[in-house]
Scaffold this motif. Structure first.
Motif, PDB file in Angstrom:
ATOM      1  N   SER A   3       0.760  -1.316   0.145  1.00 49.18           N
ATOM      2  CA  SER A   3       0.081   0.242  -0.043  1.00 49.18           C
ATOM      3  C   SER A   3       1.043   1.162   0.080  1.00 49.18           C
ATOM      4  CB  SER A   3      -0.867  -0.032   1.244  1.00 49.18           C
ATOM      5  OG  SER A   3      -0.273   0.330   2.485  1.00 49.18           O
ATOM      6  N   LEU A   4       0.277   2.366  -0.634  1.00 49.43           N
ATOM      7  CA  LEU A   4       1.049   3.585  -0.421  1.00 49.43           C
ATOM      8  C   LEU A   4       1.627   4.045   1.015  1.00 49.43           C
ATOM      9  CD1 LEU A   4       2.237   6.190  -1.877  1.00 49.43           C
ATOM     10  CD2 LEU A   4      -0.266   6.946  -1.885  1.00 49.43           C
ATOM     11  N   GLN A   5       0.534   3.921   1.776  1.00 45.91           N
ATOM     12  CA  GLN A   5       0.928   4.275   3.284  1.00 45.91           C
ATOM     13  C   GLN A   5       2.071   3.293   3.663  1.00 45.91           C
ATOM     14  OE1 GLN A   5      -0.868   6.590   4.908  1.00 45.91           O
ATOM     15  NE2 GLN A   5       0.086   6.235   7.041  1.00 45.91           N
ATOM     16  N   HIS A  43       3.674   6.070  -8.632  1.00 44.47           N
ATOM     17  CA  HIS A  43       3.439   7.260  -9.579  1.00 44.47           C
ATOM     18  C   HIS A  43       3.411   8.681  -8.412  1.00 44.47           C
ATOM     19  CE1 HIS A  43       2.629   4.222 -12.422  1.00 44.47           C
ATOM     20  NE2 HIS A  43       2.160   3.849 -11.748  1.00 44.47           N
ATOM     21  N   LEU A  44       4.364   8.773  -7.785  1.00 42.74           N
ATOM     22  CA  LEU A  44       4.366   9.836  -6.809  1.00 42.74           C
ATOM     23  C   LEU A  44       5.755  10.815  -7.749  1.00 42.74           C
ATOM     24  CD1 LEU A  44       4.276   8.860  -3.089  1.00 42.74           C
ATOM     25  CD2 LEU A  44       2.252   9.183  -4.765  1.00 42.74           C
ATOM     26  N   LYS A  45       5.371  12.021  -7.307  1.00 43.88           N
ATOM     27  CA  LYS A  45       6.209  13.277  -8.025  1.00 43.88           C
ATOM     28  C   LYS A  45       6.405  14.174  -6.633  1.00 43.88           C
ATOM     29  CE  LYS A  45       4.941  12.591 -12.630  1.00 43.88           C
ATOM     30  NZ  LYS A  45       4.724  12.978 -14.044  1.00 43.88           N
ATOM     31  N   GLU A  46       7.221  14.857  -6.913  1.00 50.21           N
ATOM     32  CA  GLU A  46       7.816  16.143  -5.881  1.00 50.21           C
ATOM     33  C   GLU A  46       7.548  15.419  -4.533  1.00 50.21           C
ATOM     34  OE1 GLU A  46       5.828  19.685  -7.084  1.00 50.21           O
ATOM     35  OE2 GLU A  46       5.927  18.956  -9.210  1.00 50.21           O
ATOM     36  N   ILE A  47       8.256  14.504  -3.781  1.00 43.73           N
ATOM     37  CA  ILE A  47       7.938  14.055  -2.662  1.00 43.73           C
ATOM     38  C   ILE A  47       9.055  14.943  -1.685  1.00 43.73           C
ATOM     39  CG2 ILE A  47       8.355  12.098  -1.240  1.00 43.73           C
ATOM     40  CD1 ILE A  47       8.384  10.354  -3.808  1.00 43.73           C
ATOM     41  N   SER A  48       8.377  15.297  -0.687  1.00 43.12           N
ATOM     42  CA  SER A  48       9.033  16.108   0.320  1.00 43.12           C
ATOM     43  C   SER A  48       8.728  15.848   1.830  1.00 43.12           C
ATOM     44  CB  SER A  48       8.981  17.673   0.184  1.00 43.12           C
ATOM     45  OG  SER A  48       7.796  18.122   0.193  1.00 43.12           O
ATOM     46  N   VAL A  49       9.752  16.062   2.717  1.00 41.39           N
ATOM     47  CA  VAL A  49       9.279  15.906   4.201  1.00 41.39           C
ATOM     48  C   VAL A  49       9.519  17.067   5.028  1.00 41.39           C
ATOM     49  CG1 VAL A  49      10.098  14.317   5.888  1.00 41.39           C
ATOM     50  CG2 VAL A  49      10.173  13.469   3.759  1.00 41.39           C
ATOM     51  N   THR A  50       8.859  17.378   5.815  1.00 42.71           N
ATOM     52  CA  THR A  50       9.069  18.358   6.729  1.00 42.71           C
ATOM     53  C   THR A  50       8.785  17.764   8.233  1.00 42.71           C
ATOM     54  OG1 THR A  50       6.580  18.980   6.693  1.00 42.71           O
ATOM     55  CG2 THR A  50       8.240  20.340   5.372  1.00 42.71           C
ATOM     56  N   LYS A  51       9.335  18.164   9.412  1.00 48.48           N
ATOM     57  CA  LYS A  51       9.317  17.685  10.308  1.00 48.48           C
ATOM     58  C   LYS A  51       8.759  19.005  11.441  1.00 48.48           C
ATOM     59  CE  LYS A  51      12.039  15.264  14.083  1.00 48.48           C
ATOM     60  NZ  LYS A  51      13.381  14.838  14.342  1.00 48.48           N
ATOM     61  N   GLU A  52       7.673  18.668  11.966  1.00 46.86           N
ATOM     62  CA  GLU A  52       6.857  19.652  12.917  1.00 46.86           C
ATOM     63  C   GLU A  52       6.424  19.000  13.991  1.00 46.86           C
ATOM     64  OE1 GLU A  52       4.060  22.090  11.039  1.00 46.86           O
ATOM     65  OE2 GLU A  52       5.506  22.142   9.146  1.00 46.86           O
ATOM     66  N   PRO A  54       4.364  16.922  17.020  1.00 43.89           N
ATOM     67  CA  PRO A  54       5.073  15.743  16.998  1.00 43.89           C
ATOM     68  C   PRO A  54       4.937  15.052  15.607  1.00 43.89           C
ATOM     69  CG  PRO A  54       2.882  15.949  17.592  1.00 43.89           C
ATOM     70  CD  PRO A  54       3.067  17.230  17.146  1.00 43.89           C
ATOM     71  N   MET A  55       5.041  15.636  14.549  1.00 37.19           N
ATOM     72  CA  MET A  55       4.808  14.644  13.291  1.00 37.19           C
ATOM     73  C   MET A  55       5.932  15.029  12.197  1.00 37.19           C
ATOM     74  SD  MET A  55       1.838  12.964  13.521  1.00 37.19           S
ATOM     75  CE  MET A  55       0.335  13.013  14.550  1.00 37.19           C
ATOM     76  N   TYR A  56       6.236  13.797  11.537  1.00 45.53           N
ATOM     77  CA  TYR A  56       6.827  13.971   9.899  1.00 45.53           C
ATOM     78  C   TYR A  56       5.313  14.241   9.057  1.00 45.53           C
ATOM     79  CZ  TYR A  56      11.396  12.522  11.356  1.00 45.53           C
ATOM     80  OH  TYR A  56      12.628  12.358  11.915  1.00 45.53           O
ATOM     81  N   TYR A  57       5.786  15.095   8.242  1.00 48.46           N
ATOM     82  CA  TYR A  57       4.708  15.328   7.193  1.00 48.46           C
ATOM     83  C   TYR A  57       5.486  14.944   5.858  1.00 48.46           C
ATOM     84  CZ  TYR A  57       1.872  17.590  10.707  1.00 48.46           C
ATOM     85  OH  TYR A  57       1.290  17.689  11.784  1.00 48.46           O
ATOM     86  N   VAL A  58       4.754  14.063   5.150  1.00 49.25           N
ATOM     87  CA  VAL A  58       5.294  13.777   3.642  1.00 49.25           C
ATOM     88  C   VAL A  58       4.445  14.320   2.583  1.00 49.25           C
ATOM     89  CG1 VAL A  58       5.909  11.811   2.048  1.00 49.25           C
ATOM     90  CG2 VAL A  58       6.285  11.711   4.414  1.00 49.25           C
ATOM     91  N   SER A  59       4.666  15.253   1.804  1.00 48.97           N
ATOM     92  CA  SER A  59       4.057  15.890   0.750  1.00 48.97           C
ATOM     93  C   SER A  59       4.474  15.290  -0.718  1.00 48.97           C
ATOM     94  CB  SER A  59       4.343  17.456   0.541  1.00 48.97           C
ATOM     95  OG  SER A  59       3.519  17.903   1.913  1.00 48.97           O
ATOM     96  N   TYR A  60       3.454  15.245  -1.394  1.00 48.03           N
ATOM     97  CA  TYR A  60       3.721  14.483  -2.873  1.00 48.03           C
ATOM     98  C   TYR A  60       2.570  15.041  -3.907  1.00 48.03           C
ATOM     99  CZ  TYR A  60       0.615  11.039  -1.216  1.00 48.03           C
ATOM    100  OH  TYR A  60      -0.373   9.995  -0.375  1.00 48.03           O
ATOM    101  N   LYS A  61       2.746  14.787  -4.895  1.00 48.57           N
ATOM    102  CA  LYS A  61       1.996  15.064  -6.034  1.00 48.57           C
ATOM    103  C   LYS A  61       1.602  13.483  -6.752  1.00 48.57           C
ATOM    104  CE  LYS A  61       2.389  19.886  -7.280  1.00 48.57           C
ATOM    105  NZ  LYS A  61       2.584  20.681  -8.250  1.00 48.57           N
ATOM    106  N   ASP A  63      -1.162  11.825  -9.554  1.00 46.87           N
ATOM    107  CA  ASP A  63      -1.930  12.434 -10.577  1.00 46.87           C
ATOM    108  C   ASP A  63      -2.583  13.985 -10.781  1.00 46.87           C
ATOM    109  OD1 ASP A  63      -2.386   9.628 -11.190  1.00 46.87           O
ATOM    110  OD2 ASP A  63      -4.031   9.252  -9.579  1.00 46.87           O
ATOM    111  N   GLY A  64      -1.744  14.689 -10.448  1.00 46.71           N
ATOM    112  CA  GLY A  64      -1.781  16.207 -10.691  1.00 46.71           C
ATOM    113  C   GLY A  64      -2.557  16.791  -9.264  1.00 46.71           C
ATOM    114  N   GLU A  65      -2.593  15.864  -8.266  1.00 44.52           N
ATOM    115  CA  GLU A  65      -3.038  16.378  -6.978  1.00 44.52           C
ATOM    116  C   GLU A  65      -2.139  16.328  -6.026  1.00 44.52           C
ATOM    117  OE1 GLU A  65      -6.821  14.850  -5.743  1.00 44.52           O
ATOM    118  OE2 GLU A  65      -7.710  14.765  -7.840  1.00 44.52           O
ATOM    119  N   THR A  66      -2.030  17.336  -4.953  1.00 42.32           N
ATOM    120  CA  THR A  66      -1.087  17.346  -3.997  1.00 42.32           C
ATOM    121  C   THR A  66      -1.750  16.766  -2.684  1.00 42.32           C
ATOM    122  OG1 THR A  66      -0.262  19.607  -4.526  1.00 42.32           O
ATOM    123  CG2 THR A  66       0.217  18.880  -2.187  1.00 42.32           C
ATOM    124  N   HIS A  67      -0.895  15.975  -2.065  1.00 43.23           N
ATOM    125  CA  HIS A  67      -1.361  14.958  -0.907  1.00 43.23           C
ATOM    126  C   HIS A  67      -0.418  15.291   0.115  1.00 43.23           C
ATOM    127  CE1 HIS A  67      -4.419  12.863  -3.296  1.00 43.23           C
ATOM    128  NE2 HIS A  67      -3.523  12.921  -4.205  1.00 43.23           N
TER     129      HIS A  67
END
Length: 94
Positions: A3-5, A43-52, A54-61, A63-67
């Motif tokens: 799974s993606l998760q 098929h993820l693009k533009e994967i980035s990580v931030t740490k705030e 108590p969490m890590y956040y993973v952002s990515y695109k 199918d043209g949508e940001t998640h």
């Protein structure tokens, strides 16, 4: 296919280790493996990580949508903490 998760979780966990241990070839190779799964299979693009706390956040695109997914820092950092606490068990083999 995982799974993606699950793939994001595994990638982020080993990414944290790989960044803390840049000479650890196994960690680097494993991070690249999971990254290729994210890109090629999910098929993820533009994967980035931030740490705030108590969490890590993973952002990515996808199918043209940001998640954005979030993971508790203590859950992601557990492997790195284990390596730091018992370094004799985690040799760097080249």
């Amino acid at each position: 296919m995982r799974s993606l998760q699950d793939t994001l979780y595994n990638w982020l966990t080993i990414k944290v280790v790989a960044e803390a241990r840049p000479d650890d070839k196994s960690a680097q190779d494993t991070m690249k493996l999971f990254e290729s799964i994210l890109i090629d299979d999910h098929h993820l693009k533009e994967i980035s990580v931030t740490k705030e706390d108590p969490m890590y956040y993973v952002s990515y695109k996808k199918d043209g949508e940001t998640h954005k997914n979030r993971f508790p820092i203590e859950l992601i950092d557990v492997m790195l903490e284990q390596i730091k606490n018992e370094p004799e068990k985690y040799h760097n083999y080249e």
